[in-house]
Design a protein around this motif. Structure first.
Motif, short mmCIF file in Angstrom:
data_model
loop_
_atom_site.label_atom_id
_atom_site.label_comp_id
_atom_site.label_asym_id
_atom_site.label_seq_id
_atom_site.Cartn_x
_atom_site.Cartn_y
_atom_site.Cartn_z
N MET B 1 0.84 -1.19 0.00
CA MET B 1 0.00 0.00 0.00
C MET B 1 0.88 1.26 0.00
O MET B 1 1.02 1.93 -1.01
CB MET B 1 -0.90 -0.03 1.22
N ASP B 21 -1.64 -3.35 3.30
CA ASP B 21 -3.07 -3.21 3.58
C ASP B 21 -3.37 -3.81 4.95
O ASP B 21 -2.82 -4.84 5.32
CB ASP B 21 -3.88 -4.02 2.55
N ARG B 22 -4.26 -3.20 5.67
CA ARG B 22 -4.68 -3.73 6.97
C ARG B 22 -3.49 -4.04 7.87
O ARG B 22 -3.48 -5.07 8.54
CB ARG B 22 -5.52 -4.99 6.79
N ASP B 55 -0.32 2.83 -3.19
CA ASP B 55 -0.93 1.92 -4.18
C ASP B 55 -0.33 2.15 -5.56
O ASP B 55 -1.07 2.20 -6.56
CB ASP B 55 -2.45 2.13 -4.23
N ARG B 135 -6.60 6.82 3.37
CA ARG B 135 -6.21 5.42 3.16
C ARG B 135 -5.18 5.00 4.20
O ARG B 135 -5.13 3.85 4.61
CB ARG B 135 -5.60 5.25 1.75
N ARG B 162 -8.02 -0.24 10.95
CA ARG B 162 -7.25 -1.31 10.30
C ARG B 162 -8.22 -2.33 9.70
O ARG B 162 -8.09 -2.76 8.55
CB ARG B 162 -6.34 -1.96 11.32
N GLY B 165 -9.67 -1.71 6.43
CA GLY B 165 -8.81 -1.72 5.25
C GLY B 165 -7.75 -0.64 5.21
O GLY B 165 -7.03 -0.51 4.23
N ARG B 166 -7.64 0.14 6.29
CA ARG B 166 -6.62 1.20 6.26
C ARG B 166 -5.31 0.69 6.83
O ARG B 166 -5.28 -0.31 7.56
CB ARG B 166 -7.11 2.39 7.07
N ALA B 167 -4.25 1.37 6.46
CA ALA B 167 -2.94 1.05 7.02
C ALA B 167 -2.60 2.14 8.03
O ALA B 167 -2.97 3.30 7.85
CB ALA B 167 -1.89 1.03 5.92
#
Lengths: 269, 199
Positions: B1, B21-22, B55, B135, B162, B165-167
């Motif tokens: 990501m 991701d996550r 991304d 994001r 998290r 789907g966020r980092a």
């Protein structure tokens, strides 16, 4: 002309200084410690004004456009130094001189040229007897406005740094994030001339108008001159403050919408 | 990501790191090690060099405001520019459930900024940053001024981000907090990453 101009002798001037001497004497007697300061300030004023009187007489007699322009440039130089000296936190490097001085010189020159060439219209338009005193008044007021505006901008940005960066972090552009600070700096730069316009004629009679009335000009004529000059002064000050503050905002931020306080010099101890 | 390659700024770097991701990545180190400098550099808030991408999209191809809406940095000390709390939010009413979830009264949005405590400011600034729907979250000691109860509420909110789907890149002094929250922990000293500090 409604009356004759009364010439003063140097003896008249010296007698006028008697009041000051009495004051200085009182100060020594009461040990106020002001006597020395009063005397030195008065002596400086006498020397400076006598010299400028001689200089202006020479420049007026020679009536050379180049000499007039040279005196104007020297005035810009002194004013630029003054703007620089009045900043507590100034921009690093040449910007510290160039931005404030450039904005002030551009605005004052534009306004004096337009004012002389299209409104007052002496012949020739650069006649030093009109150009230099008016340029001095315009430059002096622009100087006050520009230095106040720049000083407020750097001090407020420094203090409000977190608030500005918080807005940048939420996706504001640099202009959006510094808008309140910019507005405050512009207002502070223009406040003296706004106050001067509001108070003039009620609280005090402007020096130039008083001078004209004393030399025998009809008060209504003197008022017209004074209004014209005040408009020129206010126009030049507003333009100079706007250019200097927006230029400094641009310099204190960058294309990536960052606050660049690293471009300010550290506060003088 | 999030990919960071050869990132340098004054007293920082070069730094290489990736954030998946996550993923919650914790960053630990002594004061002055460059933790906040790294977050500021990723958010493009200080002059810096190197490649940062989200991304696969290079940061330099985006205007900085657009980048910062995607990669949200929450400084340890928040900034406030208006008198009332609600003026700092795009949609104050939509933010109320989150404000409550962090242990604050929902009407905290109607307060004046002057009456907020440091801990209240910290939590409200987190809610404000989440409004942008970023994001990636770069969090600088988000629980430093909080009591254990409030800190637990913030930690729960971080986990929820998290899971959605966020980092998260989390700077923390607290080793236990890093162990509780993070998938990985990196150590930083003298402006450089000095390897994994256990999970």
């Amino acid at each position: 002309m409604s009356g004759a101009y009364l010439a003063l002798s140097y003896w008249d001037v010296a007698l006028a200084a008697l009041f000051l001497l009495v004051n200085a004497g009182l100060s020594f007697w009461l040990q106020l410690g002001l006597g020395r300061q009063l005397t030195v300030a008065a002596a400086r004023m006498v020397v400076q004004l006598l010299l400028i009187g001689l200089l202006l007489k020479t420049v007026f007699d020679l009536a050379s456009p180049w000499l007039t322009a040279g005196v104007g440039l020297a005035m810009i130089g002194f004013a630029t130094r003054e703007v620089w000296a009045r900043q507590e936190r100034r921009l690093k490097g040449a910007w510290g001189f160039a931005l404030g001085g450039g904005a002030m010189a551009f605005a004052a020159t534009l306004v004096i040229v337009v004012g002389l060439a299209t409104l007052i219209q002496p012949d020739p338009w650069w006649t030093p007897r009109f150009a230099l005193p008016l340029f001095g008044m315009i430059l002096g007021n622009a100087l006050t406005g520009v230095s106040l505006g720049l000083d407020t901008l750097s001090a407020t940005l420094d203090r409000e740094r977190r608030a500005v960066e918080a807005q940048l972090l939420l996706g504001a552009t640099r202009w959006q994030a510094v808008r309140p600070v910019t507005r405050r700096a512009l207002r502070s730069g223009m406040m003296p001339i706004i106050n001067a316009m509001a108070a003039t004629g009620v609280v005090s009679l402007p020096g130039m108008m008083t001078g004209q009335i004393v030399s025998g000009v009809e008060p209504t004529e003197a008022v017209k001159y004074q209004l014209l000059i005040m408009f020129l002064i206010a126009g030049a000050t507003a333009l100079g403050v706007l250019l200097a503050v927006l230029g400094a905002v641009r310099r204190l931020t960058d294309r990536r919408h960052r606050l660049r306080l690293d471009r300010l010099r550290a506060t003088q101890p | 990501m999030l990919t960071v390659e050869g990132l340098r700024a004054a007293n920082l770097g070069p730094i290489d790191l990736t954030l998946g991701d996550r993923e919650i990545l914790a960053l630990r180190g002594p004061s002055g090690a460059g933790k906040s400098l790294l977050l500021r550099a990723i958010a493009d808030l200080d002059p810096n060099e190197g490649r940062v991408a989200l991304d696969g999209t290079d940061r330099d191809t985006l205007p900085a405001p657009a980048w910062r809406r995607r990669v949200a940095y929450l400084p340890a000390e928040s900034g406030w520019w208006a008198d009332r709390v609600a003026e700092h939010f795009q949609e104050p009413d939509a933010a109320r459930p989150r404000v409550r979830a962090l242990g604050l009264p929902a009407d905290a949005l109607d307060w004046s900024v002057a009456r907020l405590s440091t801990g209240e400011k910290q939590r409200l600034a987190l809610v404000r940053a989440l409004e942008q729907d970023p994001r990636v979250l770069l969090l600088d000691e988000p629980t430093s001024a909080l009591d254990p109860e409030a800190a637990a509420a913030v930690e729960a909110a971080i986990r929820e981000q998290r899971d959605n789907g966020r980092a998260v890149l989390l700077v923390t002094h607290d080793r236990k907090q890093a162990e509780r929250l993070a998938d990985r922990t990196l150590a930083i000293a003298k402006g450089r990453l000095s390897g994994e500090a256990g999970s």
